[in-house]
Design an enzyme around this catalytic site. Structure first.
Site, PDB file in Angstrom:
ATOM      1  N   THR A 132     -18.971  89.741  68.636  1.00  0.00           N
ATOM      2  CA  THR A 132     -20.296  89.156  68.878  1.00  0.00           C
ATOM      3  C   THR A 132     -20.790  88.345  67.681  1.00  0.00           C
ATOM      4  O   THR A 132     -20.429  88.635  66.530  1.00  0.00           O
ATOM      5  CB  THR A 132     -21.307  90.293  69.180  1.00  0.00           C
ATOM      6  OG1 THR A 132     -22.635  89.796  69.044  1.00  0.00           O
ATOM      7  CG2 THR A 132     -21.158  91.464  68.212  1.00  0.00           C
TER       8      THR A 132
ATOM      9  N   GLU B 182     -23.518  88.688  66.518  1.00  0.00           N
ATOM     10  CA  GLU B 182     -24.457  89.533  65.770  1.00  0.00           C
ATOM     11  C   GLU B 182     -23.858  90.063  64.474  1.00  0.00           C
ATOM     12  O   GLU B 182     -24.577  90.522  63.592  1.00  0.00           O
ATOM     13  CB  GLU B 182     -24.959  90.679  66.660  1.00  0.00           C
ATOM     14  CG  GLU B 182     -25.559  90.142  67.945  1.00  0.00           C
ATOM     15  CD  GLU B 182     -26.423  91.104  68.723  1.00  0.00           C
ATOM     16  OE1 GLU B 182     -26.897  92.088  68.145  1.00  0.00           O
ATOM     17  OE2 GLU B 182     -26.632  90.850  69.920  1.00  0.00           O
TER      18      GLU B 182
HETATM   19  P1  NAD Z   1     -21.485  96.472  78.939  1.00  0.00           P
HETATM   20  O1  NAD Z   1     -22.350  97.437  78.216  1.00  0.00           O
HETATM   21  O2  NAD Z   1     -21.976  95.816  80.183  1.00  0.00           O
HETATM   22  O3  NAD Z   1     -20.103  97.185  79.339  1.00  0.00           O
HETATM   23  C1  NAD Z   1     -19.392  97.979  78.459  1.00  0.00           C
HETATM   24  C2  NAD Z   1     -18.266  98.653  79.252  1.00  0.00           C
HETATM   25  O4  NAD Z   1     -17.488  99.456  78.343  1.00  0.00           O
HETATM   26  C3  NAD Z   1     -18.759  99.578  80.355  1.00  0.00           C
HETATM   27  O5  NAD Z   1     -17.997  99.376  81.529  1.00  0.00           O
HETATM   28  C4  NAD Z   1     -18.521 100.977  79.784  1.00  0.00           C
HETATM   29  O6  NAD Z   1     -18.288 101.960  80.773  1.00  0.00           O
HETATM   30  C5  NAD Z   1     -17.292 100.736  78.918  1.00  0.00           C
HETATM   31  N1  NAD Z   1     -17.159 101.708  77.828  1.00  0.00           N
HETATM   32  C6  NAD Z   1     -18.106 102.086  76.936  1.00  0.00           C
HETATM   33  N2  NAD Z   1     -17.616 103.011  76.099  1.00  0.00           N
HETATM   34  C7  NAD Z   1     -16.318 103.211  76.457  1.00  0.00           C
HETATM   35  C8  NAD Z   1     -15.284 104.036  75.947  1.00  0.00           C
HETATM   36  N3  NAD Z   1     -15.483 104.861  74.918  1.00  0.00           N
HETATM   37  N4  NAD Z   1     -14.069 103.975  76.553  1.00  0.00           N
HETATM   38  C9  NAD Z   1     -13.852 103.157  77.621  1.00  0.00           C
HETATM   39  N5  NAD Z   1     -14.814 102.373  78.140  1.00  0.00           N
HETATM   40  C10 NAD Z   1     -16.022 102.385  77.557  1.00  0.00           C
HETATM   41  O7  NAD Z   1     -21.039  95.403  77.863  1.00  0.00           O
HETATM   42  P2  NAD Z   1     -20.897  93.822  77.939  1.00  0.00           P
HETATM   43  O8  NAD Z   1     -22.216  93.197  77.762  1.00  0.00           O
HETATM   44  O9  NAD Z   1     -20.063  93.461  79.101  1.00  0.00           O
HETATM   45  O10 NAD Z   1     -20.070  93.552  76.594  1.00  0.00           O
HETATM   46  C11 NAD Z   1     -18.654  93.625  76.610  1.00  0.00           C
HETATM   47  C12 NAD Z   1     -18.124  93.317  75.220  1.00  0.00           C
HETATM   48  O11 NAD Z   1     -18.546  92.026  74.810  1.00  0.00           O
HETATM   49  C13 NAD Z   1     -18.623  94.292  74.153  1.00  0.00           C
HETATM   50  O12 NAD Z   1     -17.572  94.552  73.263  1.00  0.00           O
HETATM   51  C14 NAD Z   1     -19.743  93.521  73.471  1.00  0.00           C
HETATM   52  O13 NAD Z   1     -19.883  93.921  72.124  1.00  0.00           O
HETATM   53  C15 NAD Z   1     -19.228  92.098  73.575  1.00  0.00           C
HETATM   54  N6  NAD Z   1     -20.255  91.052  73.606  1.00  0.00           N
HETATM   55  C16 NAD Z   1     -21.303  91.140  74.467  1.00  0.00           C
HETATM   56  C17 NAD Z   1     -22.234  90.105  74.534  1.00  0.00           C
HETATM   57  C18 NAD Z   1     -23.377  90.125  75.523  1.00  0.00           C
HETATM   58  O14 NAD Z   1     -24.222  89.254  75.484  1.00  0.00           O
HETATM   59  N7  NAD Z   1     -23.436  91.060  76.442  1.00  0.00           N
HETATM   60  C19 NAD Z   1     -22.096  89.001  73.689  1.00  0.00           C
HETATM   61  C20 NAD Z   1     -21.003  88.953  72.808  1.00  0.00           C
HETATM   62  C21 NAD Z   1     -20.087  89.983  72.784  1.00  0.00           C
HETATM   63  P1  TYD Z   2     -31.017  91.625  74.143  1.00  0.00           P
HETATM   64  O1  TYD Z   2     -30.766  91.152  75.533  1.00  0.00           O
HETATM   65  O2  TYD Z   2     -31.234  93.068  73.885  1.00  0.00           O
HETATM   66  O3  TYD Z   2     -29.799  91.066  73.277  1.00  0.00           O
HETATM   67  P2  TYD Z   2     -29.584  91.073  71.660  1.00  0.00           P
HETATM   68  O4  TYD Z   2     -28.331  91.864  71.509  1.00  0.00           O
HETATM   69  O5  TYD Z   2     -29.443  89.635  71.307  1.00  0.00           O
HETATM   70  O6  TYD Z   2     -30.717  91.702  70.986  1.00  0.00           O
HETATM   71  O7  TYD Z   2     -32.272  90.835  73.573  1.00  0.00           O
HETATM   72  C1  TYD Z   2     -32.301  89.432  73.554  1.00  0.00           C
HETATM   73  C2  TYD Z   2     -33.572  89.010  72.821  1.00  0.00           C
HETATM   74  O8  TYD Z   2     -34.713  89.415  73.599  1.00  0.00           O
HETATM   75  C3  TYD Z   2     -33.718  89.667  71.473  1.00  0.00           C
HETATM   76  O9  TYD Z   2     -34.316  88.741  70.557  1.00  0.00           O
HETATM   77  C4  TYD Z   2     -34.670  90.819  71.722  1.00  0.00           C
HETATM   78  C5  TYD Z   2     -35.544  90.308  72.851  1.00  0.00           C
HETATM   79  N1  TYD Z   2     -36.024  91.324  73.794  1.00  0.00           N
HETATM   80  C6  TYD Z   2     -37.371  91.375  74.129  1.00  0.00           C
HETATM   81  O10 TYD Z   2     -38.189  90.574  73.643  1.00  0.00           O
HETATM   82  N2  TYD Z   2     -37.792  92.332  75.002  1.00  0.00           N
HETATM   83  C7  TYD Z   2     -36.940  93.223  75.561  1.00  0.00           C
HETATM   84  O11 TYD Z   2     -37.387  94.088  76.356  1.00  0.00           O
HETATM   85  C8  TYD Z   2     -35.558  93.168  75.224  1.00  0.00           C
HETATM   86  C9  TYD Z   2     -34.572  94.133  75.802  1.00  0.00           C
HETATM   87  C10 TYD Z   2     -35.137  92.195  74.334  1.00  0.00           C
END
Ligand code: NAD
Ligand code: TYD
Length: 339
Positions: free
Chosen positions: A126, A128
């Site tokens: 990420t 982050e």
């Molecule tokens: P999510 O929370 O929707 O899904 C996570 C999945 O991992 C779930 O299906 C959960 O059951 C599984 N999981 C959690 N712990 C586990 C374990 N110990 N063993 C096996 N499975 C496990 O997450 P997401 O938003 O789809 O993110 C997926 C990946 O992408 C993560 O690594 C996250 O850090 C990364 N990522 C997410 C974002 C975003 O905006 N959502 C952005 C950049 C990177």
């Molecule tokens: P989020 O979706 O939790 O992702 P990130 O991992 O980037 O924090 O939040 C996106 C942005 O929105 C972040 O700046 C925090 C803000 N936010 C709110 O203002 N209210 C909310 O209830 C949540 C969940 C996030």
């Protein structure tokens, strides 16, 4: 590279990626390995039941024996690791599971990649990990400066990936994606939370003054970028994936309301997230040189996302019960009362 183990494949991005791979690589097989935490959901994969190129294994990435058994039995040649605890607000409530899954679990998968001599290990990370970026945009060589337990755990996982590349020659790549939006995102993250609350005429809780910024990309674009790195990326390298355009949270909230025809009075400013990173921003020149760039603007991505949640209440409404309501009360109860 033809037999992929996709860990976390029942989550938001992972399940989109499973669909992406099966659609774009007709000769590939996919094994989803997922613990099914609160964020994992077999509804995300239900159209694949019976598909001979797809299998599901319920398991924890921290369980070395089951990881190894799955790699062996399914003749896996590639691991793509999406499995993680992913929500910053939950990482502030209880960091332990983040360290366990995002750091230790990554180590367990790397050990399997080493032991079985896999062709590729890909770590989905990420933006982050760079920490907040007040000016300019992060390049891949910038130092990591994570500030939340979530981002610190993701940075820890990345360091292990790099260590296994350097020390043991595991052919590993890493992508650092910006915030994703699109179908199947659990409604605790800001965009699906705001959309589903707005549909129900509930408040949209905006943290602080709402001027924090994120680069929101469409999940399918992110999946395409990961696929490009899997096939064209160089082991040992890191690639940023994002649109390069940031949007303020308050503007995102207003656009959600506009798209749904709801009043701005639903916006409620609430107490800020502790340590809230004001801004992330990515320089994506390195992945552009491999021929990828994001296809959707923020507006296009948000419009598609809103439409999907409007059309798929069957998917999200049942999630906003039980554990979710307990979490919601803990996270927002006091915040919304303070107004
Ligand atoms: P999510 O929370 O929707 O899904 C996570 C999945 O991992 C779930 O299906 C959960 O059951 C599984 N999981 C959690 N712990 C586990 C374990 N110990 N063993 C096996 N499975 C496990 O997450 P997401 O938003 O789809 O993110 C997926 C990946 O992408 C993560 O690594 C996250 O850090 C990364 N990522 C997410 C974002 C975003 O905006 N959502 C952005 C950049 C990177
Ligand atoms: P989020 O979706 O939790 O992702 P990130 O991992 O980037 O924090 O939040 C996106 C942005 O929105 C972040 O700046 C925090 C803000 N936010 C709110 O203002 N209210 C909310 O209830 C949540 C969940 C996030």
């Amino acid at each position: 590279m033809k037999r992929l183990m996709i860990t976390g494949g029942a989550g938001f991005i992972g399940s989109n990626f499973v669909h992406y791979v099966l659609e774009h690589h007709p000769d590939y097989h996919v094994v989803v390995y997922d613990k099914l935490t609160y964020a994992g959901n077999l509804d995300n994969l239900r159209d694949l039941e019976g598909n001979p190129r797809y299998a599901f294994v319920r398991g924890d990435i921290c369980d070395a024996a089951l990881v190894e058994q799955t790699v062996r039995e399914h003749k896996i040649d590639t691991i793509v690791n999406f499995a993680a605890e992913t929500h910053v607000d939950r990482s502030l409530m209880e960091p332990g599971s983040f360290i366990q899954t995002d750091v230790y679990g990554t180590y367990v998968l790397l050990e399997a990649a080493r032991k079985f001599g896999l062709e590729r290990f890909h770590q989905v990370s990420t933006d982050e990990v760079y920490g907040e970026v007040l000016d300019g945009a992060s390049v891949e060589t910038d130092p990591l400066a994570p500030r939340s337990p979530y981002s610190a755990s993701k940075a820890g996982g990345e360091h292990m990936v790099h260590a296994y590349f350097v020390s043991f020659g595991v052919p590993a790549t890493i992508t650092r994606g910006s915030n994703n939006i699109g179908p199947y995102q659990y409604p605790e993250k800001a965009v699906p939370l705001f959309i589903t609350n707005a549909i129900d005429n509930l408040p949209l809780p905006v943290y602080g003054d709402g001027t924090q910024m994120r680069d929101y990309q469409y999940v399918w674009d992110h999946c395409e970028g990961i696929d490009v790195v899997l096939h064209k990326g160089v082991p040992g390298e890191v690639y940023n994936l994002g649109t390069g355009v940031e949007t303020r949270n308050i503007d995102m909230a207003r656009q959600v309301l506009r798209l749904l025809g709801k009043p701005e009075s639903l916006i409620q400013y609430v107490a800020d997230r502790p340590g809230h990173d004001r801004r992330y921003a990515l320089n994506c020149d390195k992945i552009k040189a491999l021929g990828w760039q994001s296809r959707h603007t923020f507006e296009q991505a948000l419009e598609k996302t809103v439409r999907w949640y409007v059309d798929n209440e069957w998917w999200w409404r049942k999630l906003k019960t039980g554990e979710y309501l307990e979490y919601y009360k803990r996270q927002y109860g006091e915040r919304l009362r303070q107004r």
